[in-house]
Design an enzyme around this catalytic site. Structure first.
Site, PDB file in Angstrom:
ATOM      1  N   ASN A 195      10.947   3.242  -0.467  1.00 39.57           N
ATOM      2  CA  ASN A 195      10.658   2.024   0.288  1.00 39.57           C
ATOM      3  C   ASN A 195      11.219   0.777  -0.374  1.00 39.57           C
ATOM      4  O   ASN A 195      10.780  -0.332  -0.091  1.00 39.57           O
ATOM      5  CB  ASN A 195       9.151   1.871   0.506  1.00 39.57           C
ATOM      6  CG  ASN A 195       8.628   2.815   1.562  1.00 39.57           C
ATOM      7  OD1 ASN A 195       9.380   3.320   2.381  1.00 39.57           O
ATOM      8  ND2 ASN A 195       7.338   3.073   1.549  1.00 39.57           N
ATOM      9  N   LYS A 231       0.782  -1.242   0.000  1.00 37.38           N
ATOM     10  CA  LYS A 231       0.000   0.000   0.000  1.00 37.38           C
ATOM     11  C   LYS A 231       0.813   1.290   0.000  1.00 37.38           C
ATOM     12  O   LYS A 231       0.241   2.370  -0.026  1.00 37.38           O
ATOM     13  CB  LYS A 231      -0.978   0.052   1.178  1.00 37.38           C
ATOM     14  CG  LYS A 231      -2.078  -0.947   1.146  1.00 37.38           C
ATOM     15  CD  LYS A 231      -3.021  -0.609   2.269  1.00 37.38           C
ATOM     16  CE  LYS A 231      -4.034  -1.641   2.549  1.00 37.38           C
ATOM     17  NZ  LYS A 231      -4.777  -1.312   3.749  1.00 37.38           N
ATOM     18  N   ASP A 232       2.134   1.215   0.075  1.00 35.55           N
ATOM     19  CA  ASP A 232       2.939   2.437   0.023  1.00 35.55           C
ATOM     20  C   ASP A 232       4.235   2.155  -0.737  1.00 35.55           C
ATOM     21  O   ASP A 232       5.319   2.536  -0.316  1.00 35.55           O
ATOM     22  CB  ASP A 232       3.237   2.952   1.428  1.00 35.55           C
ATOM     23  CG  ASP A 232       3.698   4.410   1.436  1.00 35.55           C
ATOM     24  OD1 ASP A 232       3.453   5.125   0.434  1.00 35.55           O
ATOM     25  OD2 ASP A 232       4.294   4.839   2.435  1.00 35.55           O
ATOM     26  N   LEU A 233       4.079   1.486  -1.869  1.00 38.55           N
ATOM     27  CA  LEU A 233       5.233   1.128  -2.686  1.00 38.55           C
ATOM     28  C   LEU A 233       5.720   2.363  -3.424  1.00 38.55           C
ATOM     29  O   LEU A 233       4.992   2.959  -4.203  1.00 38.55           O
ATOM     30  CB  LEU A 233       4.814   0.036  -3.678  1.00 38.55           C
ATOM     31  CG  LEU A 233       5.916  -0.820  -4.257  1.00 38.55           C
ATOM     32  CD1 LEU A 233       6.737  -1.479  -3.169  1.00 38.55           C
ATOM     33  CD2 LEU A 233       5.323  -1.872  -5.163  1.00 38.55           C
TER      34      LEU A 233
END
Length: 133
Positions: free
Chosen positions: A66, A60-62
């Site tokens: 990250n 959900k936060d690629l």
């Protein structure tokens, strides 16, 4: 990365891991990358994301910050799992727009709450293709 310790600090749970070397992908993409290196990196990142989804997790936060990449040995590691979740077995109704979580510039359209679609592994693949590769 090898897990070393699970700690709880300031109301958050964190996994401490051994660091095998590498740099955040956002540092690598601001300079030209040789096509062979790019393809190896893209393949390694696709495999890592596939393994995550096989474990029924959604990142959900690629985003480039990250992803840790080691240009010498070619593996990649995904980090930043603060808002990751298990992939539901049944379709979920979309979250209202006031519950947006993630980095807006890198998220899939359904994560914004403006589309009538639930978040699933396709959301991560969107971010991978749109913003990382």
């Amino acid at each position: 990365m090898r897990p070393l310790e699970l700690v709880r600090e300031h109301g958050r749970t964190m996994l401490i891991v051994g660091f095998a070397g590498g740099v955040p992908l956002d540092r690598l993409i601001h300079q030209p990358i040789e096509i062979g290196q790019f393809l190896r990196l893209a393949l390694a990142l696709s495999v890592a994301l596939g393994r995550l989804h096989k474990g029924r997790l959604i990142h959900k936060d690629l985003k480039p910050a990250n992803v840790i990449a080691n240009s010498t040995t070619q593996p990649v590691w995904l980090t930043g799992f603060g808002i990751a979740s298990h992939l539901p077995r049944a379709p979920q109704s979309p979250e209202p727009a006031e519950f947006i979580a993630g980095t807006l510039a890198h998220m899939a359209p359904e994560q914004t709450g403006r589309m009538n679609r639930s978040i699933d592994s396709r959301s991560d693949r969107y971010s991978l293709g749109r913003h990382l590769l």
